[in-house]
Motif scaffolding. Structure first.
Motif, PDB file in Angstrom:
ATOM      1  N   THR A  61       0.720  -1.188   0.064  1.00 45.20           N
ATOM      2  CA  THR A  61       0.034   0.055  -0.113  1.00 45.20           C
ATOM      3  C   THR A  61       1.080   1.014  -0.314  1.00 45.20           C
ATOM      4  O   THR A  61       0.561   1.879  -0.870  1.00 45.20           O
ATOM      5  CB  THR A  61      -1.097   0.409   1.002  1.00 45.20           C
ATOM      6  N   GLU A  95     -15.309  -0.532  -1.344  1.00 43.76           N
ATOM      7  CA  GLU A  95     -14.257   0.147  -1.679  1.00 43.76           C
ATOM      8  C   GLU A  95     -13.653  -1.015  -3.385  1.00 43.76           C
ATOM      9  O   GLU A  95     -13.330  -0.202  -4.385  1.00 43.76           O
ATOM     10  CB  GLU A  95     -13.315  -0.270  -1.194  1.00 43.76           C
ATOM     11  N   ARG A 140     -18.143  -1.952   3.569  1.00 40.64           N
ATOM     12  CA  ARG A 140     -17.209  -0.929   3.607  1.00 40.64           C
ATOM     13  C   ARG A 140     -16.323  -1.703   2.538  1.00 40.64           C
ATOM     14  O   ARG A 140     -15.302  -1.013   1.291  1.00 40.64           O
ATOM     15  CB  ARG A 140     -16.350  -0.155   5.042  1.00 40.64           C
ATOM     16  N   GLU A 141     -15.318  -2.441   2.893  1.00 38.69           N
ATOM     17  CA  GLU A 141     -14.562  -3.196   1.856  1.00 38.69           C
ATOM     18  C   GLU A 141     -14.998  -4.007   0.999  1.00 38.69           C
ATOM     19  O   GLU A 141     -14.749  -3.402  -0.678  1.00 38.69           O
ATOM     20  CB  GLU A 141     -14.282  -4.218   2.436  1.00 38.69           C
ATOM     21  N   LEU A 170     -16.571   0.064  -6.295  1.00 36.21           N
ATOM     22  CA  LEU A 170     -15.739   1.103  -7.235  1.00 36.21           C
ATOM     23  C   LEU A 170     -14.689   0.881  -7.899  1.00 36.21           C
ATOM     24  O   LEU A 170     -15.697   1.451  -8.706  1.00 36.21           O
ATOM     25  CB  LEU A 170     -16.713   2.535  -5.644  1.00 36.21           C
ATOM     26  N   ALA A 171     -13.893   0.394  -7.291  1.00 41.23           N
ATOM     27  CA  ALA A 171     -12.596   1.261  -8.170  1.00 41.23           C
ATOM     28  C   ALA A 171     -12.545  -0.631  -9.432  1.00 41.23           C
ATOM     29  O   ALA A 171     -12.346  -0.111 -10.664  1.00 41.23           O
ATOM     30  CB  ALA A 171     -11.656  -0.422  -7.554  1.00 41.23           C
ATOM     31  N   THR A 175     -22.677   3.029   2.428  1.00 35.97           N
ATOM     32  CA  THR A 175     -21.114   3.542   2.441  1.00 35.97           C
ATOM     33  C   THR A 175     -20.544   4.716   2.240  1.00 35.97           C
ATOM     34  O   THR A 175     -21.537   5.233   1.558  1.00 35.97           O
ATOM     35  CB  THR A 175     -20.449   2.176   2.145  1.00 35.97           C
ATOM     36  N   GLU A 221     -17.916   4.875  -0.255  1.00 31.90           N
ATOM     37  CA  GLU A 221     -18.546   4.613  -1.567  1.00 31.90           C
ATOM     38  C   GLU A 221     -19.835   5.270  -2.172  1.00 31.90           C
ATOM     39  O   GLU A 221     -19.719   5.465  -3.676  1.00 31.90           O
ATOM     40  CB  GLU A 221     -17.625   3.707  -2.142  1.00 31.90           C
ATOM     41  N   ARG A 264      -5.534  -3.286  -7.931  1.00 30.70           N
ATOM     42  CA  ARG A 264      -5.144  -1.411  -8.393  1.00 30.70           C
ATOM     43  C   ARG A 264      -4.072  -1.205  -8.553  1.00 30.70           C
ATOM     44  O   ARG A 264      -3.907  -0.308 -10.298  1.00 30.70           O
ATOM     45  CB  ARG A 264      -5.647  -0.395  -7.009  1.00 30.70           C
TER      46      ARG A 264
END
Length: 224
Positions: free
Chosen positions: A113, A177, A173-174, A180-181, A207, A209, A147
């Motif tokens: 990361t 994420e 939440r994960e 959305l990506a 969320t 996102e 990503r």
């Protein structure tokens, strides 16, 4: 004998250079290697630039090569200074310092990361792949690799990994994420607007996102 108290007091008064000099001086006088390394990490945090910080952190690494926080500080500083090869050396040490597949995977995800955040997607991809060798379905590693590959130009494989990350993510939440990506990648890189709209519509409304997800969905539907 006062430890890092003089350094913290000077830093609290806004005298950063005096605090850095005091930390460096006290480190030279400190007989214990671990405490000496801690003072040098403080000096690095107060240094005016990355190269000066690296100098302090090199000394701290010599004092306490087996302390993860010293290696993490040096890795972050090397990345900020534009020296990814030096940071990779610290990444190897951080991986070796922990025991067990889960801990090694978590360490590699953190390092990957950091590499990705500093604009090194190829190196980040290698670290996320190494993390997946320890825990094959780790959601953060799958999403991070997706990503990184998207930024490296391998959009098709990135989409597969992000879809997998969204399926196995343990929390909404994960999932959001990764979803959305994936939707953004399908829209921008692969041009699959129907799939992008469908993926964006699946992002849970509760969320952070969700707003961007609705924007991607609306944009795709308008284009269609």
């Amino acid at each position: 004998h006062l430890g890092d108290l003089p350094t913290r007091l000077l830093a609290g008064r806004g005298e950063r250079e005096a605090a850095r000099a005091r930390a460096a001086r006290d480190a030279e006088r400190e007989p214990d290697a671990t405490l000496r390394a801690a003072l040098r990490v403080q000096a690095a945090e107060l240094a005016p630039g990355e190269l000066s910080s690296l100098s302090h952190l090199d000394e701290a690494t010599c004092d306490a090569p087996d302390r993860p926080y010293v290696r993490r500080a040096r890795l972050a500083c090397a990345l900020a200074a534009g020296r990814p090869r030096e940071a990779q050396v610290d990444a190897v040490f951080l991986e070796a310092m922990v025991r067990g597949p889960s801990a090694k995977c978590a360490a590699l995800v953190d390092v990957g990361t950091a590499f990705a955040a500093h604009g090194h997607p190829r190196e980040a991809a290698g670290l996320f792949e190494a993390a997946l060798r320890y825990v094959p379905d780790e959601p953060a590693a799958l999403a991070g690799l997706g990503r990184a590959l998207a930024k490296s130009g391998d959009a098709a494989r990135a989409a597969t990994l992000l879809a997998r990350a969204a399926r196995v993510a343990p929390s909404p939440r994960e999932q959001a994420e990764a979803g959305l990506a994936l939707a953004s990648l399908l829209e921008s890189a692969l041009g699959d607007l129907p799939a992008a709209a469908a993926r964006a519509a699946e992002i849970p409304a509760n969320t952070p996102e969700a707003t961007l997800g609705r924007l991607v969905e609306a944009r795709c539907r308008a284009a269609l």
